[in-house]
Design a protein around this motif. Sequence first.
Motif, PDB file in Angstrom:
ATOM      1  N   ILE A 185       0.840  -1.201   0.000  1.00  0.00           N
ATOM      2  CA  ILE A 185       0.000   0.000   0.000  1.00  0.00           C
ATOM      3  C   ILE A 185       0.877   1.253   0.000  1.00  0.00           C
ATOM      4  N   GLY A 186       1.925   1.227   0.820  1.00  0.00           N
ATOM      5  CA  GLY A 186       2.840   2.360   0.850  1.00  0.00           C
ATOM      6  C   GLY A 186       3.519   2.587  -0.489  1.00  0.00           C
ATOM      7  N   LEU A 187       3.914   1.490  -1.140  1.00  0.00           N
ATOM      8  CA  LEU A 187       4.556   1.617  -2.449  1.00  0.00           C
ATOM      9  C   LEU A 187       3.570   2.119  -3.502  1.00  0.00           C
ATOM     10  N   VAL A 188       2.301   1.707  -3.390  1.00  0.00           N
ATOM     11  CA  VAL A 188       1.282   2.206  -4.321  1.00  0.00           C
ATOM     12  C   VAL A 188       1.098   3.709  -4.146  1.00  0.00           C
ATOM     13  N   ILE A 189       1.054   4.162  -2.888  1.00  0.00           N
ATOM     14  CA  ILE A 189       0.937   5.599  -2.629  1.00  0.00           C
ATOM     15  C   ILE A 189       2.139   6.339  -3.216  1.00  0.00           C
ATOM     16  N   ALA A 190       3.326   5.745  -3.042  1.00  0.00           N
ATOM     17  CA  ALA A 190       4.524   6.350  -3.625  1.00  0.00           C
ATOM     18  C   ALA A 190       4.416   6.398  -5.145  1.00  0.00           C
ATOM     19  N   GLY A 191       3.879   5.316  -5.736  1.00  0.00           N
ATOM     20  CA  GLY A 191       3.703   5.287  -7.185  1.00  0.00           C
ATOM     21  C   GLY A 191       2.762   6.375  -7.664  1.00  0.00           C
ATOM     22  N   VAL A 192       1.683   6.602  -6.899  1.00  0.00           N
ATOM     23  CA  VAL A 192       0.749   7.677  -7.250  1.00  0.00           C
ATOM     24  C   VAL A 192       1.454   9.026  -7.198  1.00  0.00           C
TER      25      VAL A 192
END
Length: 305
Positions: A185-192
């Motif tokens: 989830i943290g990496l997805v937020i970073a991707g966004v």
Amino acid sequence: MAASLPDLGIGRLRREVGRLIDRVRKRRTWRDRFPRLHDALEASSRFGFAANGFVYVSVGILMLATALDMRGQAVDPHGVLSVLAQQPLGRLWLILIGAGLWAFVGWRVLQAVFDVDHEGSNLQGWVVRAAQAASGLAYAVLASGMFELLDEVGSNMGAEQLAENQEKASVLLGLPFGGATLMIIGLVIAGVGIGNVVRGIISDFGATLICSKTVCRWVLPLARVGYVARGLAYLPLALFATLAGWRAQSSKVETFGTALEALERQPGGDLMLGLTAAGLIAFGAYAFVEARFRRIRVPKDLATG
């Protein structure tokens, strides 16, 4: 006298025909009493852009006040709605903004499902449309929170949101592979966040606007600065979520606002927070520009309404 009789008859006939035409013109079907679907969708989409702009300009202003030590806490979009709820006519503000955000969700549906921006059905097009769908889902979550705020207006809303986030993270960490999931989830937020930065640098924003060269030359920098700033603002939250998953500690999970507060406590934090605030104000200002000049296409299947 006899010659005037035909004239009187013709005059009366004209009056009767005129009255009949007036009655026909005034008789409208129930569909005529409403705007065409095309016009309604366009108006709704522009209202959505305006509501989105209002939220981000408000976030930026309150964040800038925090950076200047004029208030104590940075806020995220949910937090700014909490602040507005405590102002005079606060509940009316929430209803209006909530309606606008739902209208923006509708615009995201037009983009993702009906491809009104003509992104296409190749891999790149589907990636863009998937991102638009994810954005629509995020705005739907924000808009649906309006109803909770209407019943929970209070001064400790920020603390409640932090506690709620940490409770959700605790439940997630208790599941098998919960730590890995929270890291993802943290990496997805970073991707966004990174995606917003990249878009701010490379996107041709002028292609989506209907404005003169002079106007576009002045407003396009707002889009670039705004998207880069919004992308960078996601990164502290992404870092906290990833570290929480890595260390399996729900207490490390923050909100968007508290993550930026942590950024403020670092060396040069006030300056970084102030620059982020200015960028978010630019992002909101560009949303107002889109409310006025955005090219709104309605699918042919819907435009026949």
